[in-house]
Write a protein that holds these residues in place. Structure first.
Motif, PDB file in Angstrom:
ATOM      1  N   LYS A  34       0.889  -1.159   0.000  1.00 38.17           N
ATOM      2  CA  LYS A  34       0.000   0.000   0.000  1.00 38.17           C
ATOM      3  C   LYS A  34       0.920   1.199   0.000  1.00 38.17           C
ATOM      4  O   LYS A  34       1.744   1.373   0.884  1.00 38.17           O
ATOM      5  N   ASP A  35       0.835   2.030  -1.054  1.00 32.78           N
ATOM      6  CA  ASP A  35       1.596   3.266  -1.035  1.00 32.78           C
ATOM      7  C   ASP A  35       0.633   4.440  -1.159  1.00 32.78           C
ATOM      8  O   ASP A  35      -0.309   4.419  -1.936  1.00 32.78           O
ATOM      9  N   ALA A  36       0.878   5.452  -0.333  1.00 34.55           N
ATOM     10  CA  ALA A  36       0.036   6.653  -0.319  1.00 34.55           C
ATOM     11  C   ALA A  36       0.917   7.873  -0.535  1.00 34.55           C
ATOM     12  O   ALA A  36       2.106   7.872  -0.189  1.00 34.55           O
ATOM     13  N   TYR A  37       0.321   8.905  -1.121  1.00 32.26           N
ATOM     14  CA  TYR A  37       1.040  10.140  -1.423  1.00 32.26           C
ATOM     15  C   TYR A  37       0.149  11.323  -1.054  1.00 32.26           C
ATOM     16  O   TYR A  37      -1.019  11.357  -1.427  1.00 32.26           O
ATOM     17  N   SER A  38       0.709  12.265  -0.314  1.00 30.30           N
ATOM     18  CA  SER A  38      -0.069  13.445   0.062  1.00 30.30           C
ATOM     19  C   SER A  38       0.552  14.691  -0.563  1.00 30.30           C
ATOM     20  O   SER A  38       1.779  14.784  -0.725  1.00 30.30           O
ATOM     21  N   PHE A  39      -0.301  15.659  -0.899  1.00 29.29           N
ATOM     22  CA  PHE A  39       0.147  16.892  -1.558  1.00 29.29           C
ATOM     23  C   PHE A  39      -0.399  18.090  -0.806  1.00 29.29           C
ATOM     24  O   PHE A  39      -1.562  18.098  -0.389  1.00 29.29           O
ATOM     25  N   HIS A  40       0.462  19.131  -0.651  1.00 31.35           N
ATOM     26  CA  HIS A  40       0.152  20.233   0.256  1.00 31.35           C
ATOM     27  C   HIS A  40       0.643  21.558  -0.298  1.00 31.35           C
ATOM     28  O   HIS A  40       1.624  21.621  -1.051  1.00 31.35           O
ATOM     29  N   GLU A  41      -0.034  22.606   0.170  1.00 36.56           N
ATOM     30  CA  GLU A  41       0.373  23.949  -0.215  1.00 36.56           C
ATOM     31  C   GLU A  41       1.626  24.381   0.533  1.00 36.56           C
ATOM     32  O   GLU A  41       2.459  25.122   0.010  1.00 36.56           O
ATOM     33  N   ASN A  42       1.803  23.875   1.765  1.00 36.78           N
ATOM     34  CA  ASN A  42       2.956  24.310   2.570  1.00 36.78           C
ATOM     35  C   ASN A  42       3.414  23.198   3.510  1.00 36.78           C
ATOM     36  O   ASN A  42       2.758  22.162   3.650  1.00 36.78           O
ATOM     37  N   SER A  43       4.537  23.441   4.163  1.00 34.68           N
ATOM     38  CA  SER A  43       5.145  22.426   5.031  1.00 34.68           C
ATOM     39  C   SER A  43       4.324  22.167   6.290  1.00 34.68           C
ATOM     40  O   SER A  43       4.344  21.058   6.836  1.00 34.68           O
ATOM     41  N   LYS A  63       2.896  28.387  -7.304  1.00 43.05           N
ATOM     42  CA  LYS A  63       4.006  27.937  -6.458  1.00 43.05           C
ATOM     43  C   LYS A  63       4.088  26.415  -6.465  1.00 43.05           C
ATOM     44  O   LYS A  63       3.083  25.718  -6.628  1.00 43.05           O
ATOM     45  N   ILE A  64       5.314  25.934  -6.306  1.00 44.30           N
ATOM     46  CA  ILE A  64       5.553  24.484  -6.230  1.00 44.30           C
ATOM     47  C   ILE A  64       4.948  23.949  -4.937  1.00 44.30           C
ATOM     48  O   ILE A  64       5.123  24.535  -3.872  1.00 44.30           O
ATOM     49  N   ILE A  65       4.247  22.823  -5.040  1.00 47.86           N
ATOM     50  CA  ILE A  65       3.652  22.224  -3.834  1.00 47.86           C
ATOM     51  C   ILE A  65       4.631  21.242  -3.195  1.00 47.86           C
ATOM     52  O   ILE A  65       5.669  20.908  -3.762  1.00 47.86           O
ATOM     53  N   THR A  66       4.290  20.789  -2.008  1.00 45.52           N
ATOM     54  CA  THR A  66       5.135  19.859  -1.255  1.00 45.52           C
ATOM     55  C   THR A  66       4.393  18.545  -1.053  1.00 45.52           C
ATOM     56  O   THR A  66       3.160  18.501  -1.151  1.00 45.52           O
ATOM     57  N   MET A  67       5.125  17.448  -0.770  1.00 47.18           N
ATOM     58  CA  MET A  67       4.457  16.138  -0.714  1.00 47.18           C
ATOM     59  C   MET A  67       5.061  15.201   0.331  1.00 47.18           C
ATOM     60  O   MET A  67       6.178  15.397   0.805  1.00 47.18           O
ATOM     61  N   GLY A  68       4.279  14.192   0.669  1.00 48.33           N
ATOM     62  CA  GLY A  68       4.717  13.114   1.560  1.00 48.33           C
ATOM     63  C   GLY A  68       4.449  11.774   0.912  1.00 48.33           C
ATOM     64  O   GLY A  68       3.650  11.669  -0.029  1.00 48.33           O
ATOM     65  N   CYS A  69       5.118  10.738   1.413  1.00 48.15           N
ATOM     66  CA  CYS A  69       4.956   9.383   0.878  1.00 48.15           C
ATOM     67  C   CYS A  69       4.860   8.405   2.051  1.00 48.15           C
ATOM     68  O   CYS A  69       5.602   8.533   3.027  1.00 48.15           O
TER      69      CYS A  69
END
Length: 397
Positions: free
Chosen positions: A159-168, A262-268
């Protein structure tokens, strides 16, 4: 309602020259898996049922925090891997293949490139964030030493998940939320684990944590037939604050409140599903076999008739109990094989069905049945008509 014949792929003997972990040994003997080649396994019916239950727990918890399930291609153009730089840096563990037009593809071990390029096309405004996407599918890794059964294999389910965000700040909030969610997932599976600060390796980012199984002892047991090696701690999950590594490469931007792009930020966030099976067995077994937690057992209940084909009353009572339990939505195995009762008892203990109901002619005549607790090794007699209340209470306990 008909009873269902269920084929059991149990194994009595294991190669006496094998050096094998306890969890791998039990997965083979209980008929969960069979090896096709080094690092590749066929998952048999019992194993498939366990995997489905693991997936259901994971889906439920991820959906609870707003996760959205998708499915991305396993065969990926190597161009996006060249673009990210991982075509070379990932190393020899990256499977590569060539199509009939001589174009190179990658057999995916992970999906950061694909999901980031997808988001670059689909998400354009801060109003669409934060976003959590996840998938459950097969992954591939050319392991230099495919060993320890499904713990280090060439083909595995993740199971792999990815999150995307406007800021840290948003990323950190989701990261903490994912730690809480993973904790819930592993608690439902009755897994003891440790959360450890980790290296980001091929994924990227400067903040990363592993969930590892909690093992307090290392033992090697020997007998005449084979050597059993207790498993070391298993990495069952790994999470990362990747930040802008991939979103910068793929120019993944959104328009913020001020109208500025602006470039967004992400998690995995990954969970190794097939290796979870091994980790669970490592913590839940005894000398007779596997002891599944109620939430993961391939069947909640096994009905074991004594002399089924010689006794009409045993046959009738067994079928009646099976139908009652199925009607009440219990997951039931009716072992109606033409096999000796002692063999059936041993196999039910090996497979690890937590609740066992024994139907004998003597008890059937008194409208009674025997209940046996797999984990506690205790039995008690109860009235047939009380079976639903009794089993419901036992499962809740």
């Amino acid at each position: 309602m008909k009873t269902k014949n269920y084929y059991l792929f149990t194994m009595k003997q294991i190669n006496k020259n094998s050096k094998i972990s306890i969890s791998h040994k039990l997965m083979l003997k209980a008929g969960l898996i069979r090896q096709l080649s080094s690092g590749t396994y066929t998952w048999l019916p019992m194993g498939v049922k366990v995997i489905k239950k693991i997936k259901n727990i994971i889906r439920t918890e991820l959906n609870n925090i707003g996760g959205i399930e998708i499915y991305m291609p396993t065969i990926q153009s190597s161009e996006i891997w060249k673009q990210s730089g991982r075509r070379e840096t990932y190393g020899k563990e990256l499977f590569k293949l060539i199509d009939r037009k001589k174009k190179e593809f990658v057999l995916a071990p992970t999906h950061e490139e694909v999901v980031t390029s997808l988001i670059a096309q689909e998400i354009h405004s801060y109003k669409q964030l934060p976003l959590i996407l996840y998938q459950i599918q097969n992954k591939y890794r050319d392991e230099i030493r495919a060993k320890a059964g499904v713990v280090r294999s060439r083909e595995f389910i993740m199971k792999d998940a990815y999150s995307f965000h406007e800021n840290s700040t948003s990323l950190k909030n989701t990261y903490e939320k994912m730690i809480y969610t993973y904790t819930n997932i592993f608690k439902k599976m009755k897994l003891k684990f440790n959360l450890i600060k980790a290296n980001s390796n091929h994924i990227g980012g400067d903040i990363s944590h592993e969930f590892q199984t909690n093992t307090k002892k290392k033992i090697t047991k020997k007998n005449i037939k084979y050597e059993i090696i207790d498993d070391n701690p298993i990495e069952i999950a790994h999470i990362f604050q990747i930040k802008k590594k991939y979103t910068s490469i793929f120019n993944t931007k959104i328009q913020n409140k001020s109208g500025i792009k602006k470039i967004i930020t992400m998690g995995c966030y990954g969970i190794g599903i097939t290796r979870l099976v091994s980790a669970i067995i490592q913590q839940h077994h005894d000398e007779k076999g596997i002891i599944w937690p109620n939430t993961l057992s391939p069947f909640q209940i096994a009905i074991i008739p004594v002399n089924l084909y010689k006794s009409k009353i045993v046959n009738n009572i067994s079928i009646e109990i099976y139908k009652i339990l199925k009607k009440n939505k219990f997951d039931v195995l009716f072992d109606n094989r033409k096999e000796r009762t002692g063999v059936i008892f041993n196999e039910m203990d090996l497979i690890g069905i937590p609740h066992q109901i024994i139907v004998s002619e003597k008890l059937s005549k008194k409208k009674e049945i025997e209940y046996r607790d797999r984990k506690k090794h205790v039995s008690e007699i109860l009235k047939k008509n009380n079976i639903i209340n009794f089993i419901t209470k036992k499962i809740k306990e």
